[in-house]
Design an enzyme around this catalytic site. Sequence first.
Site, PDB file in Angstrom:
ATOM      1  N   THR A 175      -3.433   3.188   0.837  1.00  0.00           N
ATOM      2  CA  THR A 175      -3.649   3.693   2.061  1.00  0.00           C
ATOM      3  C   THR A 175      -2.632   4.302   0.312  1.00  0.00           C
ATOM      4  O   THR A 175      -1.586   4.347   0.067  1.00  0.00           O
ATOM      5  CB  THR A 175      -2.379   2.666   2.895  1.00  0.00           C
ATOM      6  OG1 THR A 175      -1.680   2.499   2.718  1.00  0.00           O
ATOM      7  CG2 THR A 175      -3.348   1.527   3.539  1.00  0.00           C
ATOM      8  N   ASP A 176      -1.699   5.439   1.733  1.00  0.00           N
ATOM      9  CA  ASP A 176      -0.766   6.532   1.419  1.00  0.00           C
ATOM     10  C   ASP A 176       0.258   5.533   0.607  1.00  0.00           C
ATOM     11  O   ASP A 176       1.088   6.585   0.366  1.00  0.00           O
ATOM     12  CB  ASP A 176      -0.385   7.849   2.223  1.00  0.00           C
ATOM     13  CG  ASP A 176      -1.786   8.516   2.811  1.00  0.00           C
ATOM     14  OD1 ASP A 176      -2.830   8.243   2.035  1.00  0.00           O
ATOM     15  OD2 ASP A 176      -1.961   8.867   3.406  1.00  0.00           O
ATOM     16  N   CYS A 177       0.846   4.990   1.995  1.00  0.00           N
ATOM     17  CA  CYS A 177       2.753   4.517   1.087  1.00  0.00           C
ATOM     18  C   CYS A 177       1.481   3.108   0.396  1.00  0.00           C
ATOM     19  O   CYS A 177       3.188   2.825   0.200  1.00  0.00           O
ATOM     20  CB  CYS A 177       3.064   4.252   2.759  1.00  0.00           C
ATOM     21  SG  CYS A 177       2.390   2.679   3.943  1.00  0.00           S
ATOM     22  N   TYR A 178       1.145   2.681   0.808  1.00  0.00           N
ATOM     23  CA  TYR A 178       0.406   1.772  -0.691  1.00  0.00           C
ATOM     24  C   TYR A 178      -0.387   2.320  -1.050  1.00  0.00           C
ATOM     25  O   TYR A 178      -2.099   1.699  -1.218  1.00  0.00           O
ATOM     26  CB  TYR A 178       0.243   0.033  -0.004  1.00  0.00           C
ATOM     27  CG  TYR A 178       1.884  -0.448   0.400  1.00  0.00           C
ATOM     28  CD1 TYR A 178       2.612  -0.778   0.095  1.00  0.00           C
ATOM     29  CD2 TYR A 178       2.006  -0.526   2.605  1.00  0.00           C
ATOM     30  CE1 TYR A 178       3.494  -1.315   0.613  1.00  0.00           C
ATOM     31  CE2 TYR A 178       3.126  -0.562   3.060  1.00  0.00           C
ATOM     32  CZ  TYR A 178       4.080  -1.299   2.301  1.00  0.00           C
ATOM     33  OH  TYR A 178       5.390  -1.881   2.122  1.00  0.00           O
TER      34      TYR A 178
END
Length: 502
Positions: free
Chosen positions: A128-131
Amino acid sequence: MYKSIDEINERIRDGSVRVVSAEEMPDIVDELGVTGSLREVDVVTTGTFGAMCSSGAFLNFGHPEIPIRMEKMWLNNVEAYAGIAAVDCYLGATQESTTRNAEYGGAHVIQDLIAGKSVELHARAKGTDCYPRTSITNEFTLQELNQAIMVNPRNAYQSYNAAVNMSDRAIKTYMGYLLPSHRNITYSGAGCLSPLPNDPTFSVIGSGTPIFIGGANGVVVGEGTQSSPGSGFGTLMTAGNMKDMSPDFIRAATMTGYGVTMYVGIGVPIPLLNEEIVQHTAVRDEDLKTSIVDYGTPFRDRPVIREVTYAELKSGSVEIDGEEVRCSPLSSYKKAREVAAELKVRIEKGSFTMAHASRPIDAEKRNKPMAEKGYVCHVNEMMVAKFVTITGGESVKEAAKRLLKGETNHLPVIDRENRLIGIVTTYDVSKAFANDEQDMTVSEIMTKNVITIGPDAPVDFAARILQQHNIGALVVIDSSRHILGMLNSYDLGDLVGGRGRR
């Protein structure tokens, strides 16, 4: 006479506390009486060391440089549940290896970590964008983890049924290998040394009670899953820091034919606050009873063969139907004593104090079975209610005629009261004719140990029995062995992959 937790803790701090094990307490009460024992003794230590399948650990790995939200995770090829948070997991003791199956599992990973060994982590994620990271492989030791907290949903059974096998074949169970025709008995638990028999009313054991777990100072979270103290089967949910544990008190094991389990050492101190508690801690093995149940019956409500005391079980043999049957423990009484002794040392040294339970455990609660609400197809819905039988005194020639006339491959053999005593098949009859034995009686060629099933059993369970025994049909009987019908493998369709010769 009464004591308080504060008084006992003050004696622990100044070194004047009197601690004895649950094994010693009955003799002390006999000698000093209940009031004298309350005046003389402050704490009774208990201990047990046995297979506790419902165990596991929460682990936190910390975030790597490029973060990952781990969605699937394996530790030494044992899958852990990653659906908690980005780098947390719960590793269940009974989870089996994807490469070594029951030879290695979650309990072995936990044991390896406590022993200081390195464990391999492999994880996957969608990114994901943050992970943004999608996979990671790494090695770590217990000390490199941020947290490793053992949280066991069900430990330290108050009592547990002893197991015997009344069927005609050996079976492999979580109670060990059970020989046919009640040739051995297995049991678990430390009897009078176990924690809960020394506080059956849960007057001091509850949420927040300090305990010894796996070598660490831990705590009772609350009642354990499946806890049923109202019927003598209470359990505890427990927790402790794995970093303080010892491989002396945590052992991985594999039960042949069942799977992975973990042996856990649990000790609970019983502070003697009043005379009622003193009386409870004076329990002996002769006072503690359990049931010997037939594990050869594959249902929840297994037949009780007889009641037995822990004194009888520990003697090494128990009488069943006039025979002396050998008993063997699955738990270790030696290790249970070590647990109680180590707990005593810690209390006397002042490194372990007592505490009030923050929330009591209901001592009257009874466990409930699963409420099965979905549709389940039962044997009586698919069995053939019209069937042909024969008696044991009739000839093989007559059996051949009935098999042909009835268009069946299976012929149940009945006695004068129409109860099942055996079975003959087309294979048996063909073999008799081939050996020129057609004038023999049915009782001479029949199979006496017939694989049967009850009418209320689920059909998927019936299918498993057919496959397990490599047979083509089951005789459906009632509790008096009267025949109700026949269930053939071809009637079950896809539930049975292949038919055997019987």
